[in-house]
Design a protein around this motif. Sequence first.
Motif, mmCIF file in Angstrom:
data_model
loop_
_atom_site.group_PDB
_atom_site.id
_atom_site.type_symbol
_atom_site.label_atom_id
_atom_site.label_comp_id
_atom_site.label_asym_id
_atom_site.label_seq_id
_atom_site.Cartn_x
_atom_site.Cartn_y
_atom_site.Cartn_z
ATOM 1 N N ALA A 89 0.837 -1.197 0.000
ATOM 2 C CA ALA A 89 0.000 0.000 0.000
ATOM 3 C C ALA A 89 0.871 1.246 0.000
ATOM 4 O O ALA A 89 0.646 2.193 -0.755
ATOM 5 N N ILE A 90 1.922 1.226 0.828
ATOM 6 C CA ILE A 90 2.808 2.396 0.891
ATOM 7 C C ILE A 90 3.476 2.624 -0.461
ATOM 8 O O ILE A 90 3.492 3.742 -0.987
ATOM 9 N N VAL A 91 3.991 1.533 -1.053
ATOM 10 C CA VAL A 91 4.672 1.654 -2.354
ATOM 11 C C VAL A 91 3.734 2.254 -3.400
ATOM 12 O O VAL A 91 4.082 3.201 -4.114
ATOM 13 N N VAL A 92 2.517 1.713 -3.465
ATOM 14 C CA VAL A 92 1.591 2.163 -4.511
ATOM 15 C C VAL A 92 1.167 3.619 -4.281
ATOM 16 O O VAL A 92 1.126 4.415 -5.220
ATOM 17 N N VAL A 93 0.887 3.960 -3.022
ATOM 18 C CA VAL A 93 0.457 5.341 -2.742
ATOM 19 C C VAL A 93 1.581 6.320 -3.064
ATOM 20 O O VAL A 93 1.374 7.347 -3.725
ATOM 21 N N VAL A 94 2.793 5.986 -2.628
ATOM 22 C CA VAL A 94 3.928 6.865 -2.917
ATOM 23 C C VAL A 94 4.117 6.994 -4.429
ATOM 24 O O VAL A 94 4.321 8.088 -4.963
ATOM 25 N N ALA A 95 4.007 5.860 -5.137
ATOM 26 C CA ALA A 95 4.153 5.890 -6.598
ATOM 27 C C ALA A 95 3.106 6.800 -7.214
ATOM 28 O O ALA A 95 3.403 7.598 -8.107
ATOM 29 N N TYR A 96 1.877 6.715 -6.712
ATOM 30 C CA TYR A 96 0.816 7.544 -7.292
ATOM 31 C C TYR A 96 1.075 9.025 -7.040
ATOM 32 O O TYR A 96 0.910 9.855 -7.929
ATOM 33 N N VAL A 97 1.512 9.341 -5.827
ATOM 34 C CA VAL A 97 1.811 10.746 -5.509
ATOM 35 C C VAL A 97 2.922 11.256 -6.424
ATOM 36 O O VAL A 97 2.824 12.329 -7.009
ATOM 37 N N LEU A 98 3.983 10.438 -6.575
ATOM 38 C CA LEU A 98 5.111 10.863 -7.413
ATOM 39 C C LEU A 98 4.681 11.044 -8.853
ATOM 40 O O LEU A 98 5.062 12.009 -9.516
ATOM 41 N N ALA A 99 3.879 10.099 -9.350
ATOM 42 C CA ALA A 99 3.429 10.190 -10.741
ATOM 43 C C ALA A 99 2.621 11.464 -10.943
ATOM 44 O O ALA A 99 2.783 12.172 -11.939
ATOM 45 N N SER A 100 1.772 11.790 -9.979
ATOM 46 C CA SER A 100 0.954 12.997 -10.110
ATOM 47 C C SER A 100 1.815 14.241 -10.037
ATOM 48 O O SER A 100 1.603 15.199 -10.777
ATOM 49 N N LEU A 101 2.807 14.216 -9.147
ATOM 50 C CA LEU A 101 3.700 15.379 -9.049
ATOM 51 C C LEU A 101 4.458 15.568 -10.343
ATOM 52 O O LEU A 101 4.660 16.682 -10.799
ATOM 53 N N GLY A 102 4.888 14.442 -10.920
ATOM 54 C CA GLY A 102 5.654 14.534 -12.154
ATOM 55 C C GLY A 102 4.862 15.188 -13.261
ATOM 56 O O GLY A 102 5.403 15.921 -14.070
ATOM 57 N N ARG A 103 3.576 14.938 -13.314
ATOM 58 C CA ARG A 103 2.789 15.485 -14.413
ATOM 59 C C ARG A 103 2.319 16.907 -14.145
ATOM 60 O O ARG A 103 2.311 17.747 -15.002
ATOM 61 N N THR A 104 1.887 17.155 -12.939
ATOM 62 C CA THR A 104 1.258 18.450 -12.687
ATOM 63 C C THR A 104 1.967 19.234 -11.608
ATOM 64 O O THR A 104 1.624 20.364 -11.346
ATOM 65 N N ALA A 105 2.956 18.621 -10.974
ATOM 66 C CA ALA A 105 3.700 19.271 -9.907
ATOM 67 C C ALA A 105 2.791 19.766 -8.799
ATOM 68 O O ALA A 105 2.970 20.828 -8.243
ATOM 69 N N SER A 106 1.746 19.023 -8.493
ATOM 70 C CA SER A 106 0.935 19.331 -7.315
ATOM 71 C C SER A 106 0.196 18.066 -6.928
ATOM 72 O O SER A 106 0.054 17.142 -7.727
ATOM 73 N N ILE A 107 -0.253 18.019 -5.699
ATOM 74 C CA ILE A 107 -1.020 16.854 -5.259
ATOM 75 C C ILE A 107 -2.332 16.854 -6.045
ATOM 76 O O ILE A 107 -3.024 17.871 -6.095
ATOM 77 N N PRO A 108 -2.678 15.729 -6.676
ATOM 78 C CA PRO A 108 -3.882 15.729 -7.511
ATOM 79 C C PRO A 108 -5.148 15.888 -6.685
ATOM 80 O O PRO A 108 -5.197 15.480 -5.528
ATOM 81 N N ALA A 109 -6.157 16.459 -7.315
ATOM 82 C CA ALA A 109 -7.409 16.731 -6.626
ATOM 83 C C ALA A 109 -8.098 15.425 -6.220
ATOM 84 O O ALA A 109 -8.703 15.334 -5.164
ATOM 85 N N ASN A 110 -7.970 14.411 -7.090
ATOM 86 C CA ASN A 110 -8.675 13.161 -6.797
ATOM 87 C C ASN A 110 -7.812 12.205 -5.982
ATOM 88 O O ASN A 110 -8.026 11.007 -5.988
ATOM 89 N N PHE A 111 -6.821 12.785 -5.291
ATOM 90 C CA PHE A 111 -5.886 11.958 -4.536
ATOM 91 C C PHE A 111 -6.614 11.163 -3.449
ATOM 92 O O PHE A 111 -6.450 9.950 -3.345
ATOM 93 N N GLY A 112 -7.436 11.848 -2.666
ATOM 94 C CA GLY A 112 -8.142 11.216 -1.555
ATOM 95 C C GLY A 112 -9.025 10.064 -2.008
ATOM 96 O O GLY A 112 -8.848 8.926 -1.549
ATOM 97 N N PRO A 113 -9.950 10.332 -2.922
ATOM 98 C CA PRO A 113 -10.836 9.254 -3.388
ATOM 99 C C PRO A 113 -10.068 8.059 -3.923
ATOM 100 O O PRO A 113 -10.382 6.914 -3.610
ATOM 101 N N PHE A 114 -9.000 8.327 -4.705
ATOM 102 C CA PHE A 114 -8.226 7.229 -5.271
ATOM 103 C C PHE A 114 -7.647 6.367 -4.160
ATOM 104 O O PHE A 114 -7.754 5.153 -4.165
ATOM 105 N N LEU A 115 -7.030 7.071 -3.210
ATOM 106 C CA LEU A 115 -6.367 6.377 -2.117
ATOM 107 C C LEU A 115 -7.365 5.463 -1.416
ATOM 108 O O LEU A 115 -7.125 4.266 -1.222
ATOM 109 N N GLY A 116 -8.530 6.029 -1.075
ATOM 110 C CA GLY A 116 -9.558 5.260 -0.388
ATOM 111 C C GLY A 116 -10.002 4.062 -1.219
ATOM 112 O O GLY A 116 -10.089 2.940 -0.732
#
Lengths: 448, 510
Positions: free
Chosen positions: A33-60
């Motif tokens: 879970a930690i690996v995947v969440v961190v990967a998702y955060v990094l991927a989103s930062l790489g594209r938009t350089a900010s925490i994505p808006a749908n971060f919470g729902p995705f995580l849940g």
Amino acid sequence: MTALGHSRRERVAPLYAALRPRRVEAGILAMVAIVVVVAYVLASLGRTASIPANFGPFLGWMLALGFVAHLAVRRLAPAADPVILPMALLLNGLGYVMIARLAENVPGGSDLAGLQATWTAVGVLGFIVTLALIRPVRILVDYRYLLGAAGLGLLVLPFVPGVGREIRGARIWASLGPINLQPGEFAKIALAAFFAAYLVDARDLLRNRVELRDLLPIGIAWAGSLGVMVFQRDLGSSLLFFAVFIVLLWVASERTMVLLLGFGLFLAGAVVSWTQFPHVQQRVDIWLDPWADARGTGFQIVEASFALADGGLTGAGLGQGEPDRIPIVESDFIFAAIGEELGLAGTSAILMAFLVLIGSGLRIALRATRPFDKLFAVGLTTLLGVQAFIIMGGVLRVVPLTGITLPFVSYGGSSLIANYVLLALLLRLSHDQRTVRADGGSRAENPS
Amino acid sequence: MNRRIRRLGLAFAVLYVILFVQLNRVQFFGAERLQEHSINSRGLIRDFGQERGSIVSADGVVIARSVEIGEPVDFRREYPEGDLYAHIAGYQSLNVAATGLERIYNDELAGVTVEQQFRTLADLFSDRDTTATLHLTIRDDVQRAAKEALGDRRGSVVAIDPRSGAVIAMWTWPSFDPNLLADPDGSVSNAAFEAYLNDSGDPLLAKSYREVFFPGSTFKLVTAAAGVESGMIGAFAPEFPVTDAYNPIPAGVPIRNFAGGACGGDLIEILRISCNTAFAEMGAEWVGPEQMIETAELFGFNQLPPIDLPNAATSRFPTDYGVRLADVDFYRGTEDIILANGAVDIYEDTARLAQTSIGQNDVAATPLQMAMVVAAIANNGQIMVPHVVHELTGADGTRYGTTDARLWRQALRPSTADVLRAAMVEVAVNGTARNMAVDGLLVGGKTGTAQLGTDPPNSHAWIVGFAGTGDGVPELAIAVIVEAQEGASEQTGGVVAAPIARAVIEAYFS
């Protein structure tokens, strides 16, 4: 050994033996879970350089699915192998991150992430249903001819007028209302069950005498997979079916001759189809020298090589590469996208995850006591391992490229659901054999 | 069945090991080959898909900048000053391989170094412009003055601050227009590249630091420095005989002065009038090959100059003078000279040393090298590392790196530098470099006319020198070469090259 007449409740293992694997599983799942969440955060930062808006729902959403699957195993197969589910969820999670990251860049991809999340949910549902209904797995033996017929039926479904669809030159699709499915993904499990059950019956015959009649099943399987290749133009599935059948026949008969014969037939089929079918010829030509027409037919594999090379040891970083330059990257070529953004480290991790799955599957087969359980575990594991090898090897130009999904990682509903069902069957087999052992142990101490 | 299942496991292990080996081949061992494959446009698209930092001169003039064009790539490079900085900044082009600072500072300009990407933890959560601006040491007004003074004559001008090694001006004509090469339209850039390649003037080559020339009499500064370093030569002693020809020992072609005149005297005098016979004798009979080679190499000859630009040329000073002759071989009734000079061993090829001591034979130097010789003399014998990049700054003003003044090497003792500095001032006041002098400044110089042995006679006209406002270390060291000028008199350097040096000095101190 407990007689069949005993109720299941009596055979449930002692609590300590049953729950220990689940604690291990929970621990690995937490890391995944930690690996995947961190990967998702990094991927989103790489594209938009900010925490994505749908971060919470995705995580849940993704964490909940993993948690639900874990709870289901706790409840329905508490003694099962603890690493299988986490490895699959890791592959699924990394694949999802990649698909979500690619969604903005591939044509018509904006819905990919949502769809893949939905398919994951359906897959987990299929996982739970399978765990709940098919207990023990050998009840499938009773339905072997039905399964065989269903497998064949699913294979020819794409040719039924009104239902079948041809997409990207392959006639492997069937539409169910608005949803397109690949029935072949489900057929492979049904056929693996049928092969296993059939070979248990035929095992003694096969071992004792060699008669022309014994070769008939091989011939039928060979003809069948050639049919898949010729009529559906689906080289990958064709190879997969044939490989699973030959492996099962070899393990069941314990005859090396079967392997040689199977290999010979495969070569013969390969040579004949290479000379007869242009699309096969093209695949082989691209495999031998993709640079000959690097901007045309070899484009996909050449771009995949460039992507992998750009990745290097540690990758460009999630969201930092340009994997969208590869056609169909979200499905067949997702391995190259992972290679570009996570590097050799990431691709090696994918390889390791599949090796762990294969190892666990074969261990289940080794420990199984009933021939059907053994063969079915071998069949399911071979399906997973060979399918992953065919597509990764295709992307890496180890074998000719054939369009097939990378289990759990690629985008695709049918593949995801089918592989979750496959996973549930393996876990069920694992649970059954472990409870049998635990049972035996407790009785030895405490004879009644 | 278990044995087969184990074998199956082994087979899977083998298959996956094959995949792993192939992964290593593609992603690691063969990655570079794939990345540099001719049809791999990933690197280019990446480079041109984003804005890039600017290159600006010390006085803030924009030398290179990114301009958004959209098609066929998002950005292209633009060089507002045209050919003025072409040999320094180079160019970044979609169709032609990059050169100059654009090439060697590619990662910094693009903002992709680790330092630029992750300066603080907060960078992970913000969309920050990571590109860096490259600030040069070149002063636009001085660079422009060099270009105007040289005009359409072929040649180079290099001006350095001796105290820091900062390059103040570096100009070579013919130059080229980097805007043509950076044109995203392949037909434009490739045609321009072809034309420049075929041009006999070789405009793409920064001759200021990438081409070597005969240094002629400017090299006498090196011989003089070697003499003073050896302890044999002082400013006012010994006195070299007044003669119109020097006959090398043990044997060789006599060396004559310009226009066949006779000259001689002490160091100050022979440098003032650039006396060939005296310097030939000094090198051959007073200094000797070991000291000549040592001093030349301390100045930077036979070594790659440590400048922060690509493909610098190495200046040459010959090191092979044959075997040392035993005393018995040499005594041929010339004991007087030997004893009088108290001097050095004589070698088989000492006659060659007589030629190299006046910058002839196989001596070759870049204009940058000659500027470094002067810089060492001006800066108490110390040569600072020459550099054109002053510092890198981020969009928010962060300094990523500053090129501080760094010592390259101590070429001379400070006392030696003092003697040579005084001698060069005399050359600029009363000698061949008078045209270089500027009122109110302390100026020292040395001319050179490197005859090319052509008919009609042609020569490279040189002048090297320094200029300062006060008693401290002079602020500017300069080398000017005007290639292949008509004539071959010692005056050529003073007449042709000196006014260019003066214009650059005036621009610098204005």
